[in-house]
Design an enzyme around this catalytic site. Structure first.
Site, PDB file in Angstrom:
ATOM      1  N   LYS A 147       0.938  -1.430   0.087  1.00  0.00           N
ATOM      2  CA  LYS A 147       0.529  -0.134   0.088  1.00  0.00           C
ATOM      3  C   LYS A 147       0.679   1.289  -0.568  1.00  0.00           C
ATOM      4  O   LYS A 147       1.734   1.528   0.733  1.00  0.00           O
ATOM      5  CB  LYS A 147      -0.938  -0.182   0.582  1.00  0.00           C
ATOM      6  CG  LYS A 147      -1.858  -0.966   1.505  1.00  0.00           C
ATOM      7  CD  LYS A 147      -3.172  -0.725   2.241  1.00  0.00           C
ATOM      8  CE  LYS A 147      -3.553  -2.178   3.094  1.00  0.00           C
ATOM      9  NZ  LYS A 147      -4.643  -2.102   1.813  1.00  0.00           N
ATOM     10  N   ARG A 150      -9.873 -13.327   2.530  1.00  0.00           N
ATOM     11  CA  ARG A 150     -10.410 -14.267   2.065  1.00  0.00           C
ATOM     12  C   ARG A 150      -9.320 -15.237   1.957  1.00  0.00           C
ATOM     13  O   ARG A 150     -10.030 -16.428   2.291  1.00  0.00           O
ATOM     14  CB  ARG A 150     -10.600 -13.437   0.455  1.00  0.00           C
ATOM     15  CG  ARG A 150      -9.575 -13.298  -0.706  1.00  0.00           C
ATOM     16  CD  ARG A 150     -10.587 -12.898  -1.568  1.00  0.00           C
ATOM     17  NE  ARG A 150     -10.849 -11.295  -1.219  1.00  0.00           N
ATOM     18  CZ  ARG A 150     -10.886 -10.115  -2.479  1.00  0.00           C
ATOM     19  NH1 ARG A 150     -11.152 -10.578  -2.813  1.00  0.00           N
ATOM     20  NH2 ARG A 150     -11.496  -9.143  -1.956  1.00  0.00           N
TER      21      ARG A 150
END
Length: 500
Positions: free
Chosen positions: A275, A349
């Site tokens: 990020k 996930r």
């Protein structure tokens, strides 16, 4: 209890009491279209909005300062309206430096004019008062910690309620506020004080003395033996080992096992798909789902509900390093599913998949997973409502619970046609979509691949609701504690229905 897991002493020491009147400040609720509650002090011209408050300062030591808070139409007043009004009042009086307040008597016609029972009204007000006073100042040394405003509720304020019922209503509010504040404290903690091992230690310590609670920690070789390969891959780049934490609370073993799964990424740097930004401090809040499950379990245990529940919390740090998972890596899961990692920032996930498979291993018949999973859900629904996917009946019950407690949900579709977006040329499925569209839906479709056929499943994406981006009239900037009361209320409602 360890720091960050307990309420401040003033909350534990009867911050809200049913007692005699104090003189510091008096709080008056003002409603529209109710001639029996004409207010004798002048109000400003113009329309007041629900939640607006006015202060009329005392002119002598013999009279209190009066706070008027506008509640709108009594006939459509909800628990959330009451809770936010109380939060706003508590915060304003705290800023003004008041030490205590007195809740002025409520109309004797409360049962017939309110849309909610009187005891529920009192619970909502007390809960809002506690939450409104919340501040996360554990690491501030330059300024003194804001002092709480003690609230007194006169035994004659609710003419239809006994003292015992009033005290029980306040007790319930304290339990609910404690669960929410527990979640807030965890989410607000900085990454250097709440890393995977510390997170586990705090939770285990918190529930250590709780009756009926059993904890189990899977780490190191145990993760390998249970083939929790998503968790191993995601945590590979961190100095802190990944962990699967299992917290079991069984007071009614004859009931079907419900698994509450919460994503616990203590800091999400994005892995090798790093990020960027001037300030990515909010990446520490990527364990909001885990905090919601722990807060909910705290409420459930405190209420001693008759349930059969297991909380599953996969915990890791997603940071880049020489040992970190690389884009294009293939992860093998024990359900014979292989996953290509198209983007290491789609890590949530991958670890939730391990927890869903473990829920099946434990024999869970129902599962709810909750996670700060995608920014896409915030783009779709904003910051005030989370998305929910999965079983329609369970989703409907959760939506109903959310409407009552103010932690709202909006049903979203599982579009089978979008499965193709997760296509991989090298594995059974990719962890991210090939298109920049429908990211929240494709994330839910990914998770569905790891749900057993005989399990009832719902998925909640709370990425937009996990925090207040800035200070509001009723809440401090930072973690919202979203999900704690929602999950606890769902469990309580289902337990109540089974008991009939």
């Amino acid at each position: 209890m360890p720091n960050g897991l307990r309420l401040n002493n003033w909350e534990e020491d009867r911050m809200i009491v049913v007692a005699e009147r104090c003189r510091d400040a008096a709080v008056v609720q003002l409603y529209i279209h109710d001639d029996s509650e004409d207010f004798h002090l002048p109000l400003p011209a113009g329309k007041l909005r629900v939640g607006d408050h006015l202060l009329f300062y005392s002119r002598s030591a013999e009279e209190p300062t009066i706070m008027v808070i506008y509640m709108g139409n009594r006939r459509v007043c909800t628990s959330e309206t009451v809770k936010r009004a109380a939060s706003s009042a508590a915060r304003k009086l705290q800023v003004e430096g008041f030490a205590s307040a007195y809740l002025m008597p409520v109309s004797a016609r409360i049962r017939t004019l309110f849309g909610i029972p009187a005891e529920d009204w009192l619970t909502a007000w007390a809960e809002g008062w506690l939450l409104g006073s919340y501040q996360f100042h554990q690491y501030k040394t330059a300024s003194p910690e804001p002092q709480p405003v003690y609230l007194q509720v006169d035994t004659g304020s609710f003419s239809t309620l006994s003292v015992q019922v009033m005290e029980q209503a306040v007790h319930t509010a304290k339990i609910r506020a404690q669960g929410n504040i527990l979640a807030r404290n965890l989410v607000n903690e900085p990454a250097n004080t709440l890393f995977p091992g510390e997170f586990v230690e705090r939770i285990v310590s918190h529930f250590n003395a709780a009756e009926g609670v059993q904890t189990c920690v899977y780490q190191g070789e145990e993760l390998v033996q249970h083939q929790m390969n998503g968790l191993i891959a995601v945590g590979a780049g961190s100095a802190h080992q990944p962990v699967m934490l299992q917290v079991r609370y069984t007071t009614a073993p004859e009931l079907p096992l419900l698994a509450l799964v919460g994503k616990g990424i203590t800091f999400d740097m994005g892995g090798m798909n790093i990020k960027n930004g001037n300030d990515i401090s909010d990446a520490r809040m990527d364990m909001g789902g885990a905090a919601a499950v722990i807060g909910a379990l705290d409420i459930i245990v405190s209420k001693k509900l008759k349930v059969n529940i297991v909380a599953l919390i996969p915990i890791a740090e997603n940071v880049p390093d020489a040992k970190a998972m690389l884009p294009s890596s293939i992860i093998h899961y024990p359900n014979n599913m292989t996953v290509q990692v198209g983007n290491t920032d789609g890590e949530g996930r991958l670890i939730l998949a391990d927890a869903l498979l473990h829920a099946e291993r434990l024999g869970a018949k129902q599962v709810i997973d909750i996670a700060t999973l995608t920014g896409n859900v915030g783009a779709a629904l904003g910051l005030g409502i989370a998305g929910i996917w999965g079983d329609e009946q369970m989703s409907a019950y959760l939506v109903e619970a959310g409407e009552k407690c103010g932690e709202r949900l909006w049903p979203m579709p599982l579009m089978d046609e979008y499965e193709c977006y997760l296509h991989s040329d090298y594995a059974d499925i990719n962890n991210t979509s090939s298109l920049p569209l429908a990211g929240a839906i494709t994330a839910a479709l990914f998770l569905r691949r790891f749900v057993a056929e005989d399990m009832t499943w719902t998925h909640i994406d709370m990425a937009g609701t996990s925090q207040y981006k800035s200070e509001t009239a009723y809440a401090a900037a930072g973690a919202s504690g979203y999900g704690a009361c929602l999950l606890a209320d769902y469990v309580a409602a289902r337990a109540s229905c089974r008991g009939k």
